[in-house]
Design an enzyme around this catalytic site. Structure first.
Site, PDB file in Angstrom:
ATOM      1  N   HIS A 104      36.123  36.231  44.650  1.00  0.00           N
ATOM      2  CA  HIS A 104      35.864  35.029  43.860  1.00  0.00           C
ATOM      3  C   HIS A 104      37.159  34.334  43.467  1.00  0.00           C
ATOM      4  O   HIS A 104      38.268  34.784  43.772  1.00  0.00           O
ATOM      5  CB  HIS A 104      35.023  35.371  42.626  1.00  0.00           C
ATOM      6  CG  HIS A 104      35.617  36.362  41.670  1.00  0.00           C
ATOM      7  ND1 HIS A 104      36.799  36.162  40.995  1.00  0.00           N
ATOM      8  CD2 HIS A 104      35.161  37.577  41.266  1.00  0.00           C
ATOM      9  CE1 HIS A 104      37.047  37.182  40.211  1.00  0.00           C
ATOM     10  NE2 HIS A 104      36.078  38.071  40.361  1.00  0.00           N
TER      11      HIS A 104
ATOM     12  N   CYS B 159      36.457  43.407  41.335  1.00  0.00           N
ATOM     13  CA  CYS B 159      36.277  42.365  42.356  1.00  0.00           C
ATOM     14  C   CYS B 159      37.626  41.999  42.973  1.00  0.00           C
ATOM     15  O   CYS B 159      38.663  42.536  42.593  1.00  0.00           O
ATOM     16  CB  CYS B 159      35.632  41.124  41.739  1.00  0.00           C
ATOM     17  SG  CYS B 159      33.960  41.402  41.105  1.00  0.00           S
TER      18      CYS B 159
END
Length: 247
Positions: free
Chosen positions: A152, A160
């Protein structure tokens, strides 16, 4: 065989057909995606032209130690991939080694796929990874393995891979173009580091990392070596013990 994600992408493609929109057109209905195409598509298009790629299939390969995310691509009818570009991680959490439970801050390691697109992410745009896969579920001793692992925007992470808003716009375009060209599943292979022989031997000897990872990394190295030798993706199965099998 790792199949999670293929069904969802097929449903997305089918729904787009039913509503008389292709995948790209459906994504462009979202303001952030529309802006990304306005700001970054020329850069993506130039990278594809430089690589002589017209009908994109994309493959992503990430290295935690080097904090790099590689974008590989090929024409649909080609057999081998070319390195198109790479993006640095903006931030990294956890240590080398697989993710085995919720809240461990680890970035997963293993062989995954993009299983969802989020054009309204809290982190600008995001591409979901199908963690935990079947290998993770077999290997973990914990009941709650966590989830919601994404590539992201932004520079924040608790497992992440963030690559900044600018770079996620480019990567998101690559992914949209690939799905729009008929690619059903985008592979994402995440390694602790480059696994050439010297680097592999160095990380398994480093006392910073648990010795329990050495067998797991040896298994990942088989898949790494296959791609390095052939520039092709192996067919991947998972054994009853949770080990990856490459064909």
């Amino acid at each position: 065989m790792i199949k999670k994600g293929i069904a969802l992408l097929f449903v997305l493609t089918l729904l787009s057909f039913i509503t008389k929109l292709n995948f790209k057109e459906a994504q462009l209905k979202y303001p952030r995606v529309k802006k990304a195409y306005s700001d970054r598509f020329k850069c993506v298009d130039q990278l594809l032209k430089t690589s002589d790629i017209k009908t994109l299939d994309v493959y992503l390969r990430a290295f935690k130690l080097e904090e790099q995310l590689e974008v590989w691509g090929k024409n649909k009818n080609d057999s081998t991939y070319k390195l198109i570009t790479s993006y640095p991680f903006c931030f990294s959490s956890g240590n080398l080694g697989p993710k085995r439970r919720r809240g461990d801050y680890q970035i997963p390691e293993g062989f995954y796929q993009i299983d969802r697109f989020n054009p309204e992410s809290k982190f600008h745009l995001s591409l979901g990874i199908n963690y935990p896969n079947q290998s993770d579920k077999i290997k973990s001793k914990h009941s709650n393995l966590g989830g919601d692992i994404f590539i992201h925007g932004s520079c924040y992470s608790i497992g992440c891979i963030p690559i900044t808003d600018d770079w996620i716009e480019e990567l998101y375009i690559f992914a949209v173009e690939a799905i729009n060209n008929g690619q059903l599943a985008i592979p994402v292979h995440i390694f602790p580091s480059h696994l050439d022989t010297e680097t592999y031997e160095n990380i398994i000897k480093d006392s910073t990392f648990t010795i329990n990872n050495s067998k797991f990394w040896k298994n990942l190295k088989e898949g790494y070596d296959y791609f390095e030798a052939h520039q092709k993706l192996p067919r991947i199965d998972i054994s009853e013990e949770g080990n990856y099998i490459f064909n």
